[in-house]
Scaffold this motif. Structure first.
Motif, PDB file in Angstrom:
ATOM      1  N   SER A   8       0.824  -1.221   0.000  1.00 31.61           N
ATOM      2  CA  SER A   8       0.000   0.000   0.000  1.00 31.61           C
ATOM      3  C   SER A   8       0.847   1.254   0.000  1.00 31.61           C
ATOM      4  O   SER A   8       0.435   2.294  -0.503  1.00 31.61           O
ATOM      5  N   ASN A   9       2.010   1.195   0.575  1.00 34.81           N
ATOM      6  CA  ASN A   9       2.878   2.368   0.624  1.00 34.81           C
ATOM      7  C   ASN A   9       4.315   1.893   0.860  1.00 34.81           C
ATOM      8  O   ASN A   9       4.842   1.966   1.969  1.00 34.81           O
ATOM      9  N   PRO A  10       4.944   1.386  -0.224  1.00 32.41           N
ATOM     10  CA  PRO A  10       6.277   0.794  -0.061  1.00 32.41           C
ATOM     11  C   PRO A  10       7.285   1.743   0.579  1.00 32.41           C
ATOM     12  O   PRO A  10       8.095   1.314   1.409  1.00 32.41           O
ATOM     13  N   GLU A  11       7.224   3.042   0.231  1.00 33.33           N
ATOM     14  CA  GLU A  11       8.219   3.984   0.761  1.00 33.33           C
ATOM     15  C   GLU A  11       8.188   4.001   2.286  1.00 33.33           C
ATOM     16  O   GLU A  11       9.224   3.999   2.946  1.00 33.33           O
ATOM     17  N   ARG A  12       7.000   4.051   2.834  1.00 33.68           N
ATOM     18  CA  ARG A  12       6.909   4.105   4.296  1.00 33.68           C
ATOM     19  C   ARG A  12       7.369   2.807   4.950  1.00 33.68           C
ATOM     20  O   ARG A  12       7.952   2.828   6.030  1.00 33.68           O
ATOM     21  N   HIS A  13       7.078   1.687   4.318  1.00 34.85           N
ATOM     22  CA  HIS A  13       7.518   0.416   4.894  1.00 34.85           C
ATOM     23  C   HIS A  13       9.040   0.285   4.802  1.00 34.85           C
ATOM     24  O   HIS A  13       9.682  -0.247   5.708  1.00 34.85           O
ATOM     25  N   ILE A  14       9.606   0.800   3.724  1.00 36.32           N
ATOM     26  CA  ILE A  14      11.071   0.766   3.598  1.00 36.32           C
ATOM     27  C   ILE A  14      11.701   1.708   4.639  1.00 36.32           C
ATOM     28  O   ILE A  14      12.703   1.358   5.278  1.00 36.32           O
ATOM     29  N   ALA A  15      11.090   2.875   4.820  1.00 34.64           N
ATOM     30  CA  ALA A  15      11.600   3.801   5.842  1.00 34.64           C
ATOM     31  C   ALA A  15      11.535   3.153   7.227  1.00 34.64           C
ATOM     32  O   ALA A  15      12.457   3.300   8.038  1.00 34.64           O
ATOM     33  N   ALA A  16      10.464   2.423   7.481  1.00 32.76           N
ATOM     34  CA  ALA A  16      10.342   1.746   8.777  1.00 32.76           C
ATOM     35  C   ALA A  16      11.408   0.662   8.913  1.00 32.76           C
ATOM     36  O   ALA A  16      12.029   0.515   9.969  1.00 32.76           O
ATOM     37  N   ALA A  17      11.636  -0.084   7.831  1.00 35.81           N
ATOM     38  CA  ALA A  17      12.678  -1.126   7.877  1.00 35.81           C
ATOM     39  C   ALA A  17      14.026  -0.497   8.174  1.00 35.81           C
ATOM     40  O   ALA A  17      14.827  -1.038   8.944  1.00 35.81           O
ATOM     41  N   GLU A  18      14.274   0.660   7.581  1.00 36.08           N
ATOM     42  CA  GLU A  18      15.561   1.312   7.848  1.00 36.08           C
ATOM     43  C   GLU A  18      15.685   1.712   9.315  1.00 36.08           C
ATOM     44  O   GLU A  18      16.778   1.688   9.879  1.00 36.08           O
ATOM     45  N   ALA A  19      14.547   2.081   9.920  1.00 35.54           N
ATOM     46  CA  ALA A  19      14.590   2.405  11.348  1.00 35.54           C
ATOM     47  C   ALA A  19      15.049   1.200  12.175  1.00 35.54           C
ATOM     48  O   ALA A  19      15.590   1.360  13.259  1.00 35.54           O
ATOM     49  N   PHE A  20      14.820  -0.010  11.635  1.00 39.25           N
ATOM     50  CA  PHE A  20      15.301  -1.223  12.314  1.00 39.25           C
ATOM     51  C   PHE A  20      16.760  -1.530  11.978  1.00 39.25           C
ATOM     52  O   PHE A  20      17.268  -2.571  12.371  1.00 39.25           O
ATOM     53  N   GLY A  21      17.386  -0.662  11.221  1.00 41.85           N
ATOM     54  CA  GLY A  21      18.785  -0.869  10.897  1.00 41.85           C
ATOM     55  C   GLY A  21      19.030  -1.664   9.630  1.00 41.85           C
ATOM     56  O   GLY A  21      20.178  -2.025   9.338  1.00 41.85           O
ATOM     57  N   VAL A  22      17.990  -1.922   8.870  1.00 45.25           N
ATOM     58  CA  VAL A  22      18.159  -2.665   7.620  1.00 45.25           C
ATOM     59  C   VAL A  22      18.849  -1.770   6.587  1.00 45.25           C
ATOM     60  O   VAL A  22      18.522  -0.588   6.469  1.00 45.25           O
ATOM     61  N   ASP A  23      19.801  -2.333   5.876  1.00 49.42           N
ATOM     62  CA  ASP A  23      20.395  -1.607   4.750  1.00 49.42           C
ATOM     63  C   ASP A  23      19.393  -1.646   3.604  1.00 49.42           C
ATOM     64  O   ASP A  23      19.160  -2.694   3.000  1.00 49.42           O
ATOM     65  N   ILE A  24      18.781  -0.508   3.319  1.00 44.69           N
ATOM     66  CA  ILE A  24      17.680  -0.516   2.358  1.00 44.69           C
ATOM     67  C   ILE A  24      18.114  -0.027   0.976  1.00 44.69           C
ATOM     68  O   ILE A  24      17.279   0.231   0.107  1.00 44.69           O
ATOM     69  N   SER A  25      19.442   0.072   0.780  1.00 44.31           N
ATOM     70  CA  SER A  25      19.889   0.674  -0.475  1.00 44.31           C
ATOM     71  C   SER A  25      19.463  -0.129  -1.702  1.00 44.31           C
ATOM     72  O   SER A  25      19.279   0.431  -2.769  1.00 44.31           O
TER      73      SER A  25
END
Lengths: 531, 531
Positions: free
Chosen positions: A433-450
């Motif tokens: 529904s909103n990939p950008e926000r889910h990716i931003a949240a994953a990054e908050a967990f320390g995931v390398d989202i590059s």
């Protein structure tokens, strides 16, 4: 991702306004984030359109032609106002209930934060000229240092107060009714809640129903279980002193309880219910056992994640016909976003430390701040699937699961555990529904989202959540570990369906009831077991 | 820098608590951010210390032995309470006025935001059961669409209102007294302000002095010019509808005016002065001329930068002896930081666009949101040097400078221009006090900060500011361009000295008066001309 945050305020809230023109020819114009992103020289036209929507009929889009089509928890109240308002606000009578929202409102209690700040509460109450103070707590907290500080502070100022310490953890309608019955003859002019969410929520309802002594208990309870009437009166001042870092209830207008007869969690939610002041003292949360810290913190985690990923405010229907009817759970908006994302980052960083080491006062303090920030966020945006699905999980508990570290005799699936257990499945589902926000949240967990692709956003966030839960320790890896079996799924689904107030904010959830049931069933199935 | 933001909430607020022990041996313990960062197993001891400071004498550190040593705008009010409170709050009589602050408090008006939302105000006032509404505006705004919408909305609800449209832009004490004299016989039960900061601030003071009809005008005015008494009564509801994107006054408890007899800007500042509700409608700010947009936006820029770089709340003295005495301008704190940094980023991004293109509705809308966010930030943290120094700049205007694009007959140095003109010199000066924050601010301007050294932090931010001002266009490159000469410097310094309420939050400013004068003089000199 760095850019992602820098452009936080620029996140797209697509508003589509529709206008029924003379020839029933519809003009669609796109607007961005609380305002307008159109070809610049079209802005004047856009403003005219904005003005025009106040004066024209709603669209006849077939998707909007069936009043029962959309879930709408405020529908009963709206219909009470719509005719009157349509005559006043608009040129011609109409039903604006199918229009999308165009505004958001942020309101929060004043917050005072500092180690030792509990001692100031006596002076606050004296400043407010309180004459009859109802102190609400529970039997456990009544024995702790927080209540000792409170009694001393009130006594020092010579204030007249009485303590109600019979609040039930995870309150039921009957326990709340008992509390109200206790408060009514005392007729307090001020309330002071000292405890976790159960205490603060109970105090809110004691305040509400002593200010509406004639009301039926279900009058203000969220529809469809109650009548969902708006709270029109100003309530009495309520000061809240949280002793857990979880609920955020000290800043919100929400009070949650079990409606025993319906075997469902529900509550009352209105801005007027919010405390006047939240006094957040990190010295008061030190006494939480590690297991309580963990589950309270998981509640904060889900408050942040759910409000951050809730549908945008301007996708919500109906547009309220009176500002009093704008729900506090209004969808994500540019101000709640700031709170939610900050609280998420702080929780990821400090929750493991605060659980691991009770002497890590920085972590304890940061978790209390995070729970308050998340409270402002979800209190003005809402939560969705994890919370909606958690209520039957905690309420039904068919295996009589008793969470380790909770020193009570009864079976208990703590609230935070019940919200977190579906989180991996939920965010795997909402990712699209909103990939950008889910990716931003994953990054908050320390995931390398590059290198994360948009289509993997939900999966990546779900993995990060599972890893976080595993590392936090002592968390069930799915509903099976909580004692649920596949034959329990139907009842879990049916227990979730009444939670329309939060389900309406769930991105990607079908509007059609059978489809919604199927989706919820799949979410519960996917939550049975994970790594 | 990325890390810098992620650790926003973790920014160090060093608190040093001192304890006079039995042998007058002092124990110094460091705490971090609202709580405690000590070796974990020392936490229990730390908590004991925290408790202990409530019960022991202040330190006898020589720097604290002279009561006149620290600037202290709340001193008169504090001294009214300290004896009483010391008896009640502490074991033995003492003077806690030399203790540092240990808590912060966040309060803001409710904020409703959306294009067209002005039309809801009639329903709000009807919901509040307002019977006698005082609408405050000025003659310019009275002719604009915002006031047309307001009149329609109030008339539609059949409300009883009267319009006061004689508010003066950059109000003087006498213009405010006229407004109060107008309001008193009408005796409104509700106020509605529609306009820029001058209008909203005037409405706040009309509200204050109709609720305190017996008070002398100087009673609540900031010390040392006024008595600086706290506002103990609850004022009448005030709704504010801003028509500029600058002041943030719709969310703050501050009202600013010229005290003509003293040739000084001053004001009243207390949480109880803040509006009940700010209604932020991006359609209302469209009519600002480009020059007004630019200078209003520069005010937002300085609100963000000054509150972000103000001294931390827990470096402020004195610790208030009653929570009512905790100033709204309390220094940077973890919640104001979130607002200030977000507002700064949004202003850098959207102010140039909003000035350049009046039809860029996204930029107009984002600037209104930024001004409100910055309002919450500085309204709970404060501003410092740019604002303190701006008042004599605008007030003295020896060269009768009239800013281009302002269609008024009088000479005028707009408020935003007068705050921004010293900003490069100010942040070059304050950089050393907190290099990390200045580097983070520079990054918000788009500076690549990967190789910036801590000792260059101020310089780098100053350069970024100068570049931003130059690119914004039509901004004076220093005081000389505003008509100031070197012989005006003394009077500028003397006009700044009374602004202790904001100067006390300036990092790096000397406490000793002659040193402070010298520093201010150098700051004005450095602001005479830049690139």
């Amino acid at each position: 991702m760095h850019l992602l945050f820098l452009s936080l305020l620029a996140y797209t809230y697509q508003i589509t306004f529709r206008r029924q023109e003379q020839q029933d020819e519809r003009v669609h114009t796109s607007f961005k984030m609380g305002a307008i992103r159109v070809v610049p020289n079209k802005a004047t036209r856009a403003v005219n359109l904005l003005r025009t929507i106040q004066h024209t009929h709603p669209p006849s889009c077939p998707c909007h032609s069936n009043p029962g089509h959309h879930h709408n928890h405020v529908a009963p109240a709206v219909s009470r106002f719509s005719e009157r308002t349509s005559r006043r606000s608009y040129g011609t009578p109409q039903d604006p209930s199918h229009l999308k929202e165009y505004a958001f409102e942020m309101a929060a209690s004043a917050i005072r934060f500092g180690p030792g700040v509990t001692q100031e509460v006596g002076m606050d109450l004296a400043n407010m000229k309180a004459k009859r103070i109802c102190v609400v707590t529970d039997e456990t907290v009544d024995k702790l240092d927080a209540m000792r500080q409170v009694r001393e502070a009130l006594t020092r100022e010579g204030l007249n107060f009485r303590v109600f310490n019979k609040t039930r953890v995870e309150p039921k309608d009957y326990s709340i009714k008992e509390a109200i019955a206790w408060a009514k003859p005392f007729n307090p002019d001020t309330f002071l809640a000292v405890g976790g969410g159960s205490v603060i929520d109970t105090a809110k309802l004691m305040n509400l129903y002593t200010c509406y002594p004639e009301a039926d208990f279900l009058d203000f309870v969220n529809a469809p279980l109650g009548k969902g009437l708006p709270i029109e009166r100003e309530l009495r001042p309520l000061i809240a002193i949280p002793t857990t870092a979880g609920t955020g209830s000290e800043t919100t207008g929400t009070a949650i309880f079990d409606l025993a007869s319906r075997r469902a969690k529900t509550g009352v939610a209105h801005r007027n219910l919010k405390p006047t002041l939240g006094i957040c003292d990190p010295l008061n949360t030190r006494t939480m056992p590690a297991a309580v810290k963990a589950s309270s913190g998981l509640d904060v985690l889900c408050h942040s994640l759910e409000s951050w990923t809730a549908i945008p405010f301007n996708e919500r229907t109906p547009r309220p016909t009176n500002p009093m009817l704008r729900p506090a759970y209004q969808g994500a908006n540019p101000i709640s976003d700031i709170f939610s994302l900050n609280a998420l980052r702080a929780t990821v960083k400090y929750l493991p430390r605060s659980v691991r080491d009770p002497d890590d006062m920085e972590a304890q303090s940061e978790m209390l701040l995070a729970s308050t920030l998340a409270g402002v966020g979800f209190g003005n945006a809402g939560v969705h699937l994890c919370h909606g699905m958690s209520y039957p999980i905690s309420g039904q508990n068919p295996g009589k699961y008793r969470h380790a570290g909770y020193n009570i005799a009864d079976a208990i699936i703590p609230h935070g555990v019940s919200v977190a257990v579906t989180a991996p499945a939920v965010f795997r589902f909402t990712g699209a529904s909103n990939p950008e926000r889910h990716i931003a949240a994953a990054e908050a967990f320390g995931v390398d989202i590059s290198n994360v692709k948009r289509e993997s956003a939900g999966e990546v966030l779900a993995d990060a959540l599972q890893k976080f839960l595993a590392e936090l320790g002592d968390q069930p890896k799915g509903l099976k570990a909580l004692g649920f079996k596949s034959e329990d799924l139907d009842e879990l689904v049916e227990g979730t369906i009444p939670q329309q107030r939060v389900l309406m904010l769930a991105p990607g959830l079908a509007k059609e009831l059978q489809q919604e049931r199927d989706q919820l069933r799949r979410l519960f199935e996917d939550s049975m077991e994970f790594n």
